[in-house]
Design a protein around this motif. Structure first.
Motif, short mmCIF file in Angstrom:
data_model
loop_
_atom_site.label_atom_id
_atom_site.label_comp_id
_atom_site.label_asym_id
_atom_site.label_seq_id
_atom_site.Cartn_x
_atom_site.Cartn_y
_atom_site.Cartn_z
N ARG A 1 1.00 -1.37 0.23
CA ARG A 1 0.09 -0.01 -0.12
C ARG A 1 1.00 1.17 0.24
N PRO A 2 0.49 2.16 -1.03
CA PRO A 2 1.61 3.47 -0.84
C PRO A 2 1.30 4.16 0.26
N ALA A 3 2.52 4.82 0.85
CA ALA A 3 2.49 5.79 1.84
C ALA A 3 1.51 6.85 1.70
N LEU A 4 0.58 7.17 2.94
CA LEU A 4 -0.34 8.52 2.60
C LEU A 4 0.42 9.60 2.98
N ARG A 5 0.42 10.68 2.19
CA ARG A 5 0.93 11.83 2.72
C ARG A 5 -0.26 12.72 3.20
N ARG A 6 -0.36 12.87 4.32
CA ARG A 6 -1.11 13.65 5.22
C ARG A 6 -1.02 15.26 5.01
N ALA A 7 -2.03 15.63 5.46
CA ALA A 7 -1.90 17.24 5.15
C ALA A 7 -0.82 17.82 6.27
N THR B 1 9.37 23.95 7.13
CA THR B 1 10.48 23.79 7.07
C THR B 1 11.28 24.42 5.88
N ALA B 2 10.69 24.62 4.75
CA ALA B 2 11.32 25.32 3.70
C ALA B 2 11.48 26.72 4.16
N ALA B 3 10.15 27.30 4.58
CA ALA B 3 10.33 28.52 4.88
C ALA B 3 11.39 29.08 5.80
N ILE B 4 11.45 28.42 6.87
CA ILE B 4 12.58 28.50 7.92
C ILE B 4 13.78 28.55 7.42
N VAL B 5 14.17 27.53 6.38
CA VAL B 5 15.57 27.33 5.77
C VAL B 5 15.56 28.89 4.84
N LEU C 1 4.11 20.48 7.19
CA LEU C 1 5.53 20.77 8.08
C LEU C 1 6.51 20.79 7.05
N SER C 2 6.43 20.45 5.78
CA SER C 2 7.55 20.59 4.76
C SER C 2 7.48 21.90 4.31
N TRP C 3 6.35 22.41 4.00
CA TRP C 3 6.32 24.05 3.86
C TRP C 3 6.95 25.02 4.81
#
Length: 225
Positions: free
Chosen positions: A33-39, A48-52, A44-46
């Motif tokens: 079963r493919p991993a679910l990408r939760r909201a 992290t990118a903003a902080i970097v 959190l990814s966005w």
């Protein structure tokens, strides 16, 4: 899915199941079963990118300041002489220029008894000067026997006027002793520095606060060689 035996031949799906993905594909096996990408993961990814990105921008703006601070720390010092002098007031025969004459047996005093709180002396530069260090010699000379002949500056507020006309302040605390006292004074390009007396050592109704010498130091021209 059947647990044993031959799988029966599936019949034709109802029309309502033939539209879209509803039951049109076999369900994947457990583990496939493919991993679910939760909201939450996406947010959190966005974040992290903003902080970097923010850290990179801040770093880019502060690299020049860091380089200059490093140069100032290791730079050879050279005297920087003011062009003009003034003060709130002065005792007769002890004008403010005597605090910048490179002689430690002449002095400036405001002619006011006790601590002289609020009295000031100012040095001005016709061309903006970069300052790194400061030496103040309190009292009327560097001799220990002369310490009790006047009150000595204790806390002093330095008001710095930059080349752009903006002012900032630094608080200086001097020791109760004879001789020159060096302080770090990295204030960038300045056009004037005013020293206002906030408190003094050894005050009395028969003594005034005095300063024998104020010396400025900036980067030596030898640093560029």
């Amino acid at each position: 899915m059947p647990m044993a035996g031959d799988a029966p031949t599936p019949g034709r799906l109802p029309w309502w199941r033939r539209f879209g993905p509803f039951g049109s594909k076999e369900a994947p096996w457990a583990g496939d079963r493919p991993a679910l990408r939760r909201a939450f993961d996406r947010v959190l990814s966005w974040l992290t990118a903003a902080i970097v990105l923010t850290l990179l921008i801040v770093l880019a703006f502060n690299i020049p300041k860091g380089v200059q601070a490093t140069r100032d720390h290791f730079a050879k010092r050279a005297p920087v002489s003011p062009d003009r002098y003034t003060s709130s007031r002065h005792y007769p025969g002890h004008k403010p220029d005597l605090a910048f004459d490179k002689l430690n047996d002449t002095w400036w005093g405001p002619g006011v008894a006790e601590s002289g709180q609020g009295q000031w002396i100012e040095a001005r530069f016709d061309q903006p000067a970069r300052l790194l260090d400061l030496i103040i010699t309190p009292g009327i000379s560097t001799r220990a026997e002369d310490l009790r002949k006047s009150a000595l500056p204790h806390r002093v507020t330095a008001t710095i006027t930059g080349a752009d006309g903006k002012t900032t302040t630094r608080q200086l605390t001097l020791d109760q002793g004879a001789g020159p006292q060096r302080r770090a004074f990295r204030v960038g390009e300045v056009s004037a520095v005013r020293f206002t007396i906030d408190s003094a050592y050894g005050t009395s109704a028969k003594k005034q606060v005095s300063i024998a010498e104020i010396e400025f130091f900036g980067p030596s021209s030898a640093n560029s060689g």
